[in-house]
Design a protein around this motif. Structure first.
Motif, PDB file in Angstrom:
ATOM      1  N   PRO A  60      13.805  20.761  54.892  1.00 13.38           N
ATOM      2  CA  PRO A  60      13.328  20.203  53.563  1.00 13.38           C
ATOM      3  C   PRO A  60      13.700  20.614  52.417  1.00 13.38           C
ATOM      4  O   PRO A  60      13.625  20.891  51.157  1.00 13.38           O
ATOM      5  CB  PRO A  60      11.900  20.873  53.158  1.00 13.38           C
ATOM      6  N   ASP A  81       8.905  23.440  38.463  1.00  9.96           N
ATOM      7  CA  ASP A  81       8.935  21.978  38.384  1.00  9.96           C
ATOM      8  C   ASP A  81       8.792  21.476  37.053  1.00  9.96           C
ATOM      9  O   ASP A  81       8.105  21.320  36.143  1.00  9.96           O
ATOM     10  CB  ASP A  81       7.571  21.462  39.670  1.00  9.96           C
ATOM     11  N   ARG A 106      10.776  27.817  48.831  1.00  8.94           N
ATOM     12  CA  ARG A 106      11.746  26.645  47.694  1.00  8.94           C
ATOM     13  C   ARG A 106      11.133  26.516  47.302  1.00  8.94           C
ATOM     14  O   ARG A 106      10.185  25.482  46.299  1.00  8.94           O
ATOM     15  CB  ARG A 106      11.741  25.283  48.811  1.00  8.94           C
ATOM     16  N   LYS A 141       7.026  23.472  42.748  1.00 11.88           N
ATOM     17  CA  LYS A 141       6.644  23.130  43.367  1.00 11.88           C
ATOM     18  C   LYS A 141       7.296  23.856  44.588  1.00 11.88           C
ATOM     19  O   LYS A 141       7.884  24.813  44.224  1.00 11.88           O
ATOM     20  CB  LYS A 141       7.362  21.639  43.280  1.00 11.88           C
ATOM     21  N   GLN A 170      11.583  15.988  45.130  1.00 10.02           N
ATOM     22  CA  GLN A 170      11.414  17.159  46.585  1.00 10.02           C
ATOM     23  C   GLN A 170      11.922  16.710  47.845  1.00 10.02           C
ATOM     24  O   GLN A 170      11.367  14.994  47.861  1.00 10.02           O
ATOM     25  CB  GLN A 170      10.430  17.287  46.664  1.00 10.02           C
ATOM     26  N   SER A 219      10.407  14.673  38.659  1.00 10.88           N
ATOM     27  CA  SER A 219      10.297  16.113  40.024  1.00 10.88           C
ATOM     28  C   SER A 219      11.103  15.828  40.979  1.00 10.88           C
ATOM     29  O   SER A 219       9.919  14.198  41.172  1.00 10.88           O
ATOM     30  CB  SER A 219       9.331  17.321  39.561  1.00 10.88           C
ATOM     31  N   GLU A 234      16.737  13.147  39.875  1.00 11.59           N
ATOM     32  CA  GLU A 234      16.138  13.754  37.936  1.00 11.59           C
ATOM     33  C   GLU A 234      17.113  13.519  37.682  1.00 11.59           C
ATOM     34  O   GLU A 234      17.191  13.407  36.157  1.00 11.59           O
ATOM     35  CB  GLU A 234      15.957  15.178  38.535  1.00 11.59           C
ATOM     36  N   ARG A 278       9.958  27.219  43.308  1.00  8.43           N
ATOM     37  CA  ARG A 278      10.928  26.633  41.999  1.00  8.43           C
ATOM     38  C   ARG A 278      10.054  26.649  40.957  1.00  8.43           C
ATOM     39  O   ARG A 278       9.107  25.555  41.018  1.00  8.43           O
ATOM     40  CB  ARG A 278      11.565  26.022  42.564  1.00  8.43           C
TER      41      ARG A 278
END
Lengths: 363, 363, 363, 363
Positions: free
Chosen positions: C204, D328, D324, D334, C244, C242, C214, D326
């Protein structure tokens, strides 16, 4: 009995990590020295390692400071497990043996030495007699001697498991073929096999693997000389072995499609072969070793087994599964063998070897 | 020359979809009737099918109304390709042949019939003479006759490809073993192999596959009787074949680790074997067939090839790749063969067979 | 028109190999100089490269001698494609531009420079005006000027494709989220992602990727300053983005689950969004560029699409697929975007950029 | 305390098999009745089941004769675990409850009933008060009452785990998005996801899954009415939830990329969020339940974790991993959440629910 002090060489590598997992809660051993490259030495193990195991890093191991791979650092160990890469193993392991240490190594460097046992612990534990003799002779003289025991190649381990009871019962096998479908964990992880090479793919080649299988089988199924000091592998006339090795998209567990012919006629029946495999009890189990599989060989009757995901963890990976035992139009029998490559084919084998050595008072 | 009218039986299945892809822009054929179950009949093909190919459904095929699999619907076809499941293929294909239609079938039902050619089009195109004779005899009498040609099993196709030129040049092979690592596309997709069975796993069994490979090889490498009306497979005395079949996590492309022994001594050298394979030109290419591979057999010299992801699409899947040709300690030679199972092992073979039949004026 | 002379920097790497595949039979370009490290220089390309593409290495490229990555070696090139790693790209690309060469680069080094276009060729081809102006101004003075155009990050390419037509029609998007499922080919292959990290697993995290997505989105959807010499990215007040990012077991094709909100009320309907995406025609297609997708955005209506294996190759990988367009309870809309990372997200984008530059007489 | 008699409905299915594995050596329960379809009834369980678990079928369970799914067969059970498909669960579970039996069900049929607890046992064990009240009221009257408790959807379980401690400490979350990467084991195996759909692929759709996640979250984070007899889910005004669900090539373990906004300002810091998650202890652990995770939520600090292969088995699958964490740019935070779908998201949750019910003397 107080646990034996255990050291691990190459502790941050993939084999080393497996040694640490297996040893950290082991009743017979106490994890005492962790050796790695000078880059890691001095750090806490938990900070030095990129831990890639599916079980968490044991907290106790995490706090151990990493040592350099020197005799000095390991001198108090009762047993040293080596997960060193072949590139580094040669001189380090040699120095350890010369300093009187007992080494069980996963590296290939000394496997072919005539006085070094090459061991699959569920198969040829009796070959440890060569070091047992050496150690006892030294003791008798009030001395201490170092020695090395080599773990076999991972794919050799699965291959020879069913051969041992079969040759014991029905005499020599003279022709043997195996096509392997090997897991990627056997290649380590720095970087090991690139993902792009294994996704939706097969790599029909593993450097040096076929030669190892063909040669190691002959030593493991072979004998010792008269005074029990050296190994006498089977000759090319006694057995011809042919291996074809493939890397496939499996995480753990080597599958092998094997085929074999007995020298003696008439050959046994399929049912006799199954029965013999089922009844086989390895010496390690008879000795009461902690990790020895309750059932050495699982004979599976469903026609689509063994499968790595479903069967690799039998007896914590120390048991070997054999399925699809049937007659072969070309040789006598064909069958599918599954063994856990990081257990019975690597670190796990090392730990079981050490258990046997302890049970026999060699360490 | 006007394109031949082509029909597809089982058009919504995985093999049927491949036939449609290959035929929709084919210079020699015109997609004309698409047959499926009565559940689909009447719908437009695009609405009836769950399209699962990596190329888009051709717009032209999408608009074709689906027919039932009846002789009446297909009566104007010059050639009918059958992608029917074995469960349904028997009576439908029989009725089509009796009605005078030319059928090329991927189903296994009639492969063992003595007068039905079992064809790998890059290998034994000469076996089509049996239907050629039959058709010409009928024509001579002013009649029309139907016939069926069977496509071989997908894993048989790859196996026999190198054997053909080798036996032509060096005489019979008397011992032959193959261990296959077969792609999942060969199992179709409704549902085919469950994902959970293939992820991080191998299934060391494919129902009926080993028997098919062992038998079909004997027919394909065999001959015809004196009057050219029937096939005479090799006998068990002439060749012993042993197959071990595995399903692995590969989408397309069957890999086979094969091993073989020539009957005649001395056997050729590795270099002669390579040279012979490289020089082989299949009849389909000599006939100028559209889909025939420019290079029938690609001999790969890198030691880690062939690999399915990298090599399966050579010559659009009609070329077979052979690598790692080397001496075998047990038989004479071992090598790795890769063939594209849905091309030369299924629908693609069917289309090339039809091209050969057209080139020979059989259809 | 005579084909332009094309050079490739980093020719043996994964991006370089893709450039060579795309250029070797390209009507507008002639593969002329292949640059790699000094270790490869002097060898024939076919000997220097470990070719890992699913198409064969073109014979013509195979014979080209590899050059060092010097201005001298590339000085006659009309266009230079850079597949260099970021580690090496900086000074080499700078020297090339200073020497008057036209460079299209896949490296990240100059993407944030105010006068360097950051281009997704199916999205913001109009941003090439900045180099067009510069080149034409130089020409007007009888001079020649070098320049660099940067290809966007691979996952940015897919993200911005649907945003372009939507913002053109419905005004600014002020909130944007994306969760990516990225293919492993994006990580190269020496070694790229280790197999053990991706089999039965997800990683991830992709270093730097979220920041790139971003930031790059703001530049690509931004504008140029008044004199057309510099780029003015959208501000953090104008759009919040944002990302991920995840690495998954897919060979090619990045899937993104995106969600967005328009600034203006009322927002369009789902049907309007679909219609706008369907009708979008990119400038590259209007310019008649060879590789431009016929359909820039494929709007898929089946609820389980797009899927990488089935949809990544639409329009040879230059078309982007968007499915599952629906209202989002949190923002306005959510949808799934699939783009081919090595085509529209890397080498393929570079080639299409060069086609646009040629069509506009900038090179 | 004597173990409770446990029955399993749908015992041969994938959820049923997991129930049997978990119960067969459980200290609190005794596997007593195994119910399946009438096709299996009468056979020994070992003969009726196609066992697909990575642990061996427990010998004890293997010998149990399979019953039909009737009240009569299960009438002596203290607790009945239902692994029935939604297609069959409705009337069977209803009849069981009406007959006074306690049912814990993995089926979706009764999840939305106002008086049925929908439970993630590490999250909202307090919701079991609704059945506790009912049972105690009946007892007070000398009566016995049946009831049903529903296990949440597998992907809901992971999502709500971190939300519970966060909302307890920092007040309501008003915006919540999640993009899931779900394992194939969640789809069962008869046939579940076809291999061809998941190899080198993603399926960006799971029927009904997004709706379940969006609705169930509101019930699980909601409250009960004043007399404690009914559930009051959060309203759409209180929280907006948006889910995007994908099926990926992972065997076990759902990964979710989530993003959330707190209603109250100022929002906590990243460090506070981490601290709160780390300190959370679920009620089941406080009650001393056998399967309750020692650490409910593992906060991982390495930037590339959690990963399904490495982290799914923490606390035997009952612990949830969050990494993770953090800020967002669009919402507040997120993070990546990993939960074991067949443990905390299915059968394992059912067993832990029953442990809680036993600890509270409800069964």
């Amino acid at each position: 009995m107080a646990p034996k002090k255990a050291g691990v060489l190459g502790a941050t590598g993939s084999v080393g990590q497996r040694f640490i997992l297996l040893l950290s809660e082991h009743p017979d051993f106490e994890l005492s020295v962790l050796g790695a490259s000078s880059r890691s030495a001095g750090k806490k193990y938990g900070d030095a390692v990129t831990w890639k195991q599916t079980s968490l890093l044991p907290e106790s191991a995490s706090q151990v400071p990493v040592s350099e791979c020197t005799v000095e650092a390991f001198k108090d160990c009762d047993i040293v497990f080596s997960g060193l890469d072949a590139e580094y193993a040669g001189p380090i392991e040699k120095a350890f043996v010369e300093a009187g240490l007992a080494v069980v190594s996963n590296a290939k460097n000394y496997r072919r030495e005539a006085d070094v046992p090459l061991i699959v612990p569920i198969v040829n534990a009796e070959h440890l007699s060569v070091v047992e003799n050496k150690v006892k002779a030294a003791k008798a003289k009030g001395e201490k001697t170092g020695f090395i025991v080599c773990i076999s190649n991972c794919s050799t381990a699965g291959l020879v498991a069913p051969l041992k009871p079969l040759t014991e019962k029905y005499g020599p096998i003279d022709l043997l073929t195996t096509t392997t479908l090997q897991a990627i964990s056997g290649a380590g992880f720095s970087p090991g096999i690139p993902g792009i090479d294994i996704l939706d793919n097969i790599v029909p080649y593993i450097s040096g693997e076929e030669e190892k299988m063909e040669w190691e089988t002959k030593k493991i199924l072979g004998s010792t000389n008269q005074d029990g000091s050296k190994f006498v592998p089977l000759s090319d006339d006694e057995i011809k072995v042919s291996a074809q090795c493939n890397r496939v998209a499996v995480s753990d567990g080597h599958t092998e499609c094997i085929s074999l012919r007995f020298k003696n006629r008439p050959a046994p029946s399929v049912e006799e072969v199954k029965q013999t495999l089922r009844e086989y009890v390895c010496d390690a189990f008879k000795l009461g070793c902690h990790s020895a599989p309750k059932q050495t060989i699982h004979v599976l009757e469903q026609n689509d087994r063994p499968q790595p995901r479903l069967d690799r963890d039998r007896d914590a990976g120390y048991g070997v599964s054999v399925g699809r035992i049937r007659e072969d139009p070309v040789l006598d029998f064909k069958m599918v063998v599954l063994s856990h490559n990081t257990v019975i084919g690597a670190a796990g084998a090392g730990v079981l070897i050490a258990e046997i050595l302890a049970a026999k008072n060699v360490i």
